[in-house]
Design a protein around this motif. Sequence first.
Motif, PDB file in Angstrom:
ATOM      1  N   SER A  19       0.829  -1.214   0.000  1.00  0.00           N
ATOM      2  CA  SER A  19       0.000   0.000   0.000  1.00  0.00           C
ATOM      3  C   SER A  19       0.855   1.252   0.000  1.00  0.00           C
ATOM      4  CB  SER A  19      -0.925   0.005   1.215  1.00  0.00           C
ATOM      5  OG  SER A  19      -1.811  -1.079   1.164  1.00  0.00           O
ATOM      6  N   LEU A  20       1.911   1.247   0.806  1.00  0.00           N
ATOM      7  CA  LEU A  20       2.816   2.400   0.848  1.00  0.00           C
ATOM      8  C   LEU A  20       3.527   2.590  -0.484  1.00  0.00           C
ATOM      9  CD1 LEU A  20       4.310   2.079   4.431  1.00  0.00           C
ATOM     10  CD2 LEU A  20       2.752   3.831   3.603  1.00  0.00           C
ATOM     11  N   GLY A  79      -8.901   6.480   0.232  1.00  0.00           N
ATOM     12  CA  GLY A  79      -7.822   5.730   0.835  1.00  0.00           C
ATOM     13  C   GLY A  79      -8.026   4.235   0.764  1.00  0.00           C
ATOM     14  N   LEU A  80      -6.923   3.537   0.809  1.00  0.00           N
ATOM     15  CA  LEU A  80      -6.869   2.098   0.961  1.00  0.00           C
ATOM     16  C   LEU A  80      -5.648   1.843   1.832  1.00  0.00           C
ATOM     17  CD1 LEU A  80      -7.955  -0.698   0.348  1.00  0.00           C
ATOM     18  CD2 LEU A  80      -6.470  -0.757  -1.650  1.00  0.00           C
ATOM     19  N   SER A 107      -3.618  10.131   5.935  1.00  0.00           N
ATOM     20  CA  SER A 107      -3.939   9.246   7.042  1.00  0.00           C
ATOM     21  C   SER A 107      -3.523   7.827   6.690  1.00  0.00           C
ATOM     22  CB  SER A 107      -5.436   9.295   7.342  1.00  0.00           C
ATOM     23  OG  SER A 107      -6.181   8.903   6.205  1.00  0.00           O
ATOM     24  N   TYR A 108      -3.454   7.002   7.707  1.00  0.00           N
ATOM     25  CA  TYR A 108      -3.193   5.587   7.481  1.00  0.00           C
ATOM     26  C   TYR A 108      -3.942   4.799   8.545  1.00  0.00           C
ATOM     27  CZ  TYR A 108       0.053   5.769  11.400  1.00  0.00           C
ATOM     28  OH  TYR A 108       0.593   5.940  12.645  1.00  0.00           O
ATOM     29  N   GLY A 109      -4.204   3.569   8.232  1.00  0.00           N
ATOM     30  CA  GLY A 109      -4.946   2.720   9.150  1.00  0.00           C
ATOM     31  C   GLY A 109      -5.996   1.934   8.396  1.00  0.00           C
ATOM     32  N   GLY A 113     -11.976   3.148   0.556  1.00  0.00           N
ATOM     33  CA  GLY A 113     -13.093   3.837  -0.076  1.00  0.00           C
ATOM     34  C   GLY A 113     -12.792   5.274  -0.415  1.00  0.00           C
ATOM     35  N   ALA A 114     -13.832   5.963  -0.841  1.00  0.00           N
ATOM     36  CA  ALA A 114     -13.706   7.369  -1.228  1.00  0.00           C
ATOM     37  C   ALA A 114     -15.001   8.080  -0.889  1.00  0.00           C
ATOM     38  CB  ALA A 114     -13.419   7.487  -2.717  1.00  0.00           C
TER      39      ALA A 114
END
Length: 131
Positions: A19-20, A79-80, A107-109, A113-114
């Motif tokens: 993901s990163l 984000g995903l 953000s992360y975690g 979705g959007a």
Amino acid sequence: METQKEKGLMRRTLLVSMSLLLALFVLALPRTSQAATAGEINRDVDSALQTLYRTTPAAKNLAKIAKGVLVFPDIIKAGLIVGGQYGEGALRVGGKTTGYYRTVAASYGLQAGAQSYGYALFFLDNEGIQY
């Protein structure tokens, strides 16, 4: 022999790493600026305020006593695992635009979705506007 806990940890580490890497790849791609013009922002702020006042009478009453209102009519958030958001808006004082602003966040975690949303921040004193 790997335990179930170690396998789960390896999977999560791989998912986060991928993901990163995907986020870094997308952010590194060259792209043209998507910034809106002052006229487009003002038009969207006008429309957002009209909708807000029509659907929420308390907001219209609050606007009467507010010293200013900062309006972001359209914020995009997606984000995903790793996510971000972006939006452009304007500060209105006395019904006139006095400045243009951007909101940006990462953000992360656990997220996927959007969404698109808007918000208005009412300043009840001049110190808030100056800040």
